[in-house]
Design a protein around this motif. Structure first.
Motif, PDB file in Angstrom:
ATOM      1  N   GLU A 168       0.220  12.546  -7.717  1.00 11.08           N
ATOM      2  CA  GLU A 168       1.345  11.682  -8.116  1.00 11.08           C
ATOM      3  C   GLU A 168       1.907  10.932  -6.915  1.00 11.08           C
ATOM      4  O   GLU A 168       2.263   9.753  -7.015  1.00 11.08           O
ATOM      5  N   LEU A 169       1.976  11.602  -5.761  1.00 10.37           N
ATOM      6  CA  LEU A 169       2.484  10.940  -4.557  1.00 10.37           C
ATOM      7  C   LEU A 169       1.575   9.782  -4.148  1.00 10.37           C
ATOM      8  O   LEU A 169       2.044   8.702  -3.782  1.00 10.37           O
ATOM      9  N   PHE A 170       0.266   9.996  -4.241  1.00 15.89           N
ATOM     10  CA  PHE A 170      -0.677   8.927  -3.902  1.00 15.89           C
ATOM     11  C   PHE A 170      -0.602   7.788  -4.914  1.00 15.89           C
ATOM     12  O   PHE A 170      -0.715   6.614  -4.554  1.00 15.89           O
ATOM     13  N   GLY A 210      -0.704   1.702  -6.062  1.00 14.58           N
ATOM     14  CA  GLY A 210      -0.533   1.250  -7.437  1.00 14.58           C
ATOM     15  C   GLY A 210       0.509   0.156  -7.459  1.00 14.58           C
ATOM     16  O   GLY A 210       1.284   0.012  -6.510  1.00 14.58           O
ATOM     17  N   PRO A 211       0.514  -0.663  -8.527  1.00 12.24           N
ATOM     18  CA  PRO A 211       1.488  -1.745  -8.607  1.00 12.24           C
ATOM     19  C   PRO A 211       2.923  -1.210  -8.568  1.00 12.24           C
ATOM     20  O   PRO A 211       3.157  -0.130  -9.100  1.00 12.24           O
ATOM     21  N   PRO A 212       3.871  -1.926  -7.956  1.00 16.86           N
ATOM     22  CA  PRO A 212       3.705  -3.235  -7.300  1.00 16.86           C
ATOM     23  C   PRO A 212       3.333  -3.140  -5.825  1.00 16.86           C
ATOM     24  O   PRO A 212       3.219  -4.167  -5.177  1.00 16.86           O
ATOM     25  N   ILE A 213       3.089  -1.926  -5.288  1.00 15.88           N
ATOM     26  CA  ILE A 213       2.830  -1.794  -3.850  1.00 15.88           C
ATOM     27  C   ILE A 213       1.383  -2.137  -3.521  1.00 15.88           C
ATOM     28  O   ILE A 213       1.082  -2.690  -2.466  1.00 15.88           O
ATOM     29  N   ASP A 258      -6.157   5.439  -9.681  1.00 14.46           N
ATOM     30  CA  ASP A 258      -6.933   5.947 -10.826  1.00 14.46           C
ATOM     31  C   ASP A 258      -7.949   4.921 -11.339  1.00 14.46           C
ATOM     32  O   ASP A 258      -8.855   5.264 -12.098  1.00 14.46           O
ATOM     33  N   GLU A 259      -7.803   3.647 -10.954  1.00 18.71           N
ATOM     34  CA  GLU A 259      -8.721   2.610 -11.443  1.00 18.71           C
ATOM     35  C   GLU A 259      -9.994   2.484 -10.605  1.00 18.71           C
ATOM     36  O   GLU A 259     -10.921   1.775 -10.989  1.00 18.71           O
TER      37      GLU A 259
END
Ligand code: ZN
Ligand code: ZN
Length: 282
Positions: free
Chosen positions: A107-109, A114-117, A123-124
């Motif tokens: 979850e931290l990663f 991940g968006p918006p960062i 996961d994609e």
């Protein structure tokens, strides 16, 4: 065992004519032991260059492990730029410190990547990325023995000792030097004692440490003392301050090489792209 440095800089990546020889990528080192999958120390911006991967090269599958000391930016920013994550054959096992507040590593990663960062979520990526939460542990990856211990820094931070074929490599890139007299925790000593190669935080000069003594790092002199007091065979100066120029590092490395010889070990300043063969004592 081969040890390759892909990123040797601390805190932030840097790129200018005064730092290009030692390199400006942040912490990433890979280990290759005979007949074993590769092990990576940290996922800094140097990860992008591991295995000679570059913009033109096709993504290669990767199967191996990462021993992640902690989650600061300079140790994780290379992950989404690791091309092998685009291949579904890739399996990356990340061993990282469990958090004091119990927050889950994946979850931290996902919050960082991940968006918006970041444009897409971790996961994609097509690769299989497995997270393993560890602390003061002793475990095996293949036939390689791993020792992980919490060490003083800012936030939960591990140091590692990897032993394969009686050769030991110790990785302590971010290590808070005590204020006042030099000393070492029992845990850090366990990692360093008699190691064949000690890759150690050497970010500051003593003058810099005076104003940054609680920023979580070590001086060059403390790194030398740790190597000597734990009978390490060879010391790699690492996590260079981004303000440290190539010329300054040349002078430091030369001065410390003479001092280390008199104190019974060898020292060198790690540089991006450098590979060293580590041999045990015969
Ligand atoms: Zn760092
Ligand atoms: Zn750090």
């Amino acid at each position: 065992m081969s040890v390759s440095f892909h990123g040797v800089r601390g805190s932030t990546a840097c790129h200018d004519h005064q730092t290009h020889r030692y390199g400006g990528n942040t912490s990433c080192v890979s280990l290759q032991a005979k007949n074993q999958n590769p092990i990576i120390f940290d996922l800094g911006t140097g990860l992008r260059y591991m295995g000679g991967q570059n913009i033109e090269a096709e993504a290669k599958p990767f199967v191996g492990a990462c021993l992640l000391t902690h989650l600061h930016w300079d140790h994780v920013q290379g992950l989404p730029f690791f091309k092998s994550l685009l291949r579904e054959e890739t399996v990356l096992d990340i061993y990282a410190p469990k958090q004091e507040d119990g927050r889950n590593l994946r979850e931290l990663f996902l919050k960082k990547i991940g968006p918006p960062i970041f444009p897409i979520s971790l996961d994609e990526f097509h690769a299989q990325i497995n997270f393993h939460e560890i602390g003061d542990d002793d475990f095996m990856i293949g036939s390689t023995k791993i020792t992980s211990r919490f060490v003083p820094h800012v936030g939960p931070t591990l140091g590692f000792r990897v032993t394969s074929e009686n050769i030991a490599v110790t990785y302590l890139p971010d290590h808070q030097q005590p204020v006042g007299n030099f000393s070492i925790t029992g845990a850090a000593r366990q990692l360093c004692q008699g190691t064949d190669l000690l890759i150690h935080d050497s970010q500051y000069t003593p003058a810099e440490f005076e104003t940054k003594s609680d920023w979580g790092h070590s001086t060059l002199e403390y790194a030398m003392w740790v190597a000597e007091t734990t009978s390490a065979k060879k010391l790699a100066l690492f996590h260079h301050d981004p303000s440290r120029t190539d010329d300054a590092l040349d002078v430091i490395a030369q001065r410390l090489a003479v001092a280390a010889k008199n104190r019974g070990f060898e020292v060198f300043a790690a540089a991006d792209g450098l590979t060293v063969e580590v041999c045990g004592v015969v």
